[in-house]
Motif scaffolding. Structure first.
Motif, mmCIF file in Angstrom:
data_model
loop_
_atom_site.group_PDB
_atom_site.id
_atom_site.type_symbol
_atom_site.label_atom_id
_atom_site.label_comp_id
_atom_site.label_asym_id
_atom_site.label_seq_id
_atom_site.Cartn_x
_atom_site.Cartn_y
_atom_site.Cartn_z
ATOM 1 N N GLU A 14 0.842 -1.211 0.000
ATOM 2 C CA GLU A 14 0.000 0.000 0.000
ATOM 3 C C GLU A 14 0.872 1.255 0.000
ATOM 4 O O GLU A 14 0.627 2.197 -0.761
ATOM 5 N N ASP A 15 1.892 1.275 0.855
ATOM 6 C CA ASP A 15 2.776 2.448 0.927
ATOM 7 C C ASP A 15 3.551 2.635 -0.376
ATOM 8 O O ASP A 15 3.787 3.761 -0.822
ATOM 9 N N LEU A 16 3.922 1.515 -0.974
ATOM 10 C CA LEU A 16 4.656 1.561 -2.240
ATOM 11 C C LEU A 16 3.794 2.186 -3.337
ATOM 12 O O LEU A 16 4.280 3.009 -4.129
ATOM 13 N N ASP A 17 2.531 1.825 -3.372
ATOM 14 C CA ASP A 17 1.610 2.407 -4.371
ATOM 15 C C ASP A 17 1.587 3.925 -4.261
ATOM 16 O O ASP A 17 1.619 4.641 -5.262
ATOM 17 N N VAL A 18 1.534 4.422 -3.019
ATOM 18 C CA VAL A 18 1.487 5.873 -2.798
ATOM 19 C C VAL A 18 2.773 6.514 -3.325
ATOM 20 O O VAL A 18 2.740 7.527 -4.033
ATOM 21 N N ARG A 19 3.910 5.907 -2.993
ATOM 22 C CA ARG A 19 5.191 6.488 -3.433
ATOM 23 C C ARG A 19 5.324 6.450 -4.948
ATOM 24 O O ARG A 19 5.834 7.382 -5.565
ATOM 25 N N GLN A 20 4.834 5.346 -5.544
ATOM 26 C CA GLN A 20 4.952 5.225 -7.006
ATOM 27 C C GLN A 20 4.080 6.242 -7.729
ATOM 28 O O GLN A 20 4.429 6.688 -8.816
ATOM 29 N N ARG A 21 2.964 6.584 -7.099
ATOM 30 C CA ARG A 21 2.116 7.618 -7.720
ATOM 31 C C ARG A 21 2.801 8.975 -7.636
ATOM 32 O O ARG A 21 2.697 9.798 -8.531
ATOM 33 N N ALA A 22 3.551 9.198 -6.538
ATOM 34 C CA ALA A 22 4.218 10.496 -6.356
ATOM 35 C C ALA A 22 5.478 10.607 -7.213
ATOM 36 O O ALA A 22 5.837 11.699 -7.667
ATOM 37 N N LEU A 23 6.165 9.484 -7.420
ATOM 38 C CA LEU A 23 7.425 9.504 -8.180
ATOM 39 C C LEU A 23 7.411 8.324 -9.150
ATOM 40 O O LEU A 23 7.624 7.182 -8.753
ATOM 41 N N PRO A 24 7.162 8.599 -10.435
ATOM 42 C CA PRO A 24 7.034 7.505 -11.398
ATOM 43 C C PRO A 24 8.338 6.720 -11.562
ATOM 44 O O PRO A 24 9.420 7.202 -11.217
ATOM 45 N N PHE A 25 8.185 5.523 -12.122
ATOM 46 C CA PHE A 25 9.319 4.604 -12.302
ATOM 47 C C PHE A 25 10.486 5.288 -13.021
ATOM 48 O O PHE A 25 11.645 5.177 -12.608
ATOM 49 N N SER A 26 10.169 5.996 -14.102
ATOM 50 C CA SER A 26 11.262 6.594 -14.897
ATOM 51 C C SER A 26 12.038 7.620 -14.063
ATOM 52 O O SER A 26 13.252 7.757 -14.188
#
Ligand SMILES: O=C(O)c1ccccc1NCC(=O)[C@H](O)[C@H](O)COP(=O)(O)O
Length: 263
Positions: A14-26
């Motif tokens: 769940e926390d990872l999803d939030v971070r990934q939305r804030a900072l994309p993979f690229s």
């Protein structure tokens, strides 16, 4: 019935999803690419001399609750390094361990020794993120990953110049770590289902790990005698959290675990 590990990982996702939305993979990939090269943790753990100590920044845990407030993780890490710690482990999981990537940043800036991002790694994003924040080592818990995931994350760690500490708890997991070709294998004495610590697990499993790999005894070290027992059973290094964060002067405490060896 979900295990403690299942519960932890569900929160991590769940926390990872939030971070990934804030900072994309690229973007995280770019930050990792721009980061200074990773330090060689395997070399640090195989240098001649006393048993190697991986000293952990650990505020709380599912098994023990609150351990230490640690207002300044950089100061703690610097004390560990001054005491002769070979690697600093930083728990970055927030919900159960009270850690953060900010702790990792602070520790990275404070010490020259390799730094382990200790977390529950389940996706490539977390490895790029670890590298972006200056980690030199990442943890791969065999119990949390199937073989293809383990292989892919282990390979990516190598491609990013990081060392993987591959953690096992029983015979089957140890054999999976060995078959993977892991060069640094941790045997964790803490059962992730019951949270009980049984230091004898290390002596039982260590012979399955080839001598070419670094054998790390994880959890349950209360003092020098436990370190000596782990070393007698084949440990090259010990990973210690609770005893160091609750044990008074952290620099001195690391020195004691190393057998009084000076930094
Ligand atoms: O420490 C826990 O309670 C725990 C529970 C569930 C998963 C992992 C857990 N700990 C992570 C670790 O591996 C330890 O922090 C590390 O080995 C140091 O252990 P210790 O010296 O006994 O604090």
């Amino acid at each position: 019935m979900p295990t403690v590990l299942d519960d932890i990982i569900s929160g991590v996702r769940e926390d990872l999803d939030v971070r990934q939305r804030a900072l994309p993979f690229s973007a995280v990939q770019q930050l990792a690419t721009d980061a200074p090269a990773a330090r060689d943790a395997r070399a640090a753990l195989t240098a001649p001399g006393a048993v190697k100590v991986i000293a952990e920044v650990k505020r709380k845990s599912p098994s023990k609750g609150e351990l230490a407030t640690i207002p300044d993780p950089a100061e703690l890490a610097a004390a560990y390094a001054a005491g002769g710690a070979s690697v600093i482990s930083v728990l970055t999981e927030e919900r159960r361990f009270g850690g953060s990537l900010a702790d990792l940043d602070a520790v990275r800036a404070a010490v020259d020794v390799p730094v382990l991002r200790k977390d529950f790694m389940v996706s490539e994003y977390q490895l790029w993120e670890a590298r972006a924040h200056g980690a030199d080592v990442i943890l791969l818990i065999v119990a949390a990953l199937d073989d293809p995931q383990l292989r892919d994350l282990h390979q990516l760690a190598g491609e990013l110049g990081m060392t993987a500490l591959v953690e096992a708890h029983d015979e089957a997991e140890t054999d999976r770590a060995v078959d993977l070709g892991a060069q640094v294998i941790g045997i964790n004495a803490r059962n992730l289902k019951t949270l009980e610590v049984d230091r004898a697990v290390f002596a039982r499993l260590a012979p399955r790990v080839p001598e070419t790999a670094v054998r790390v005894a994880e959890s349950g070290v209360r003092g020098r005698d436990d370190v000596a027992d782990y070393v007698a059973s084949g440990a090259d290094a010990v990973l210690v959290g609770e005893a160091l964060v609750t044990g008074g002067d952290p620099r001195e405490a690391v020195g004691v675990l190393r057998g009084g060896a000076t930094a």
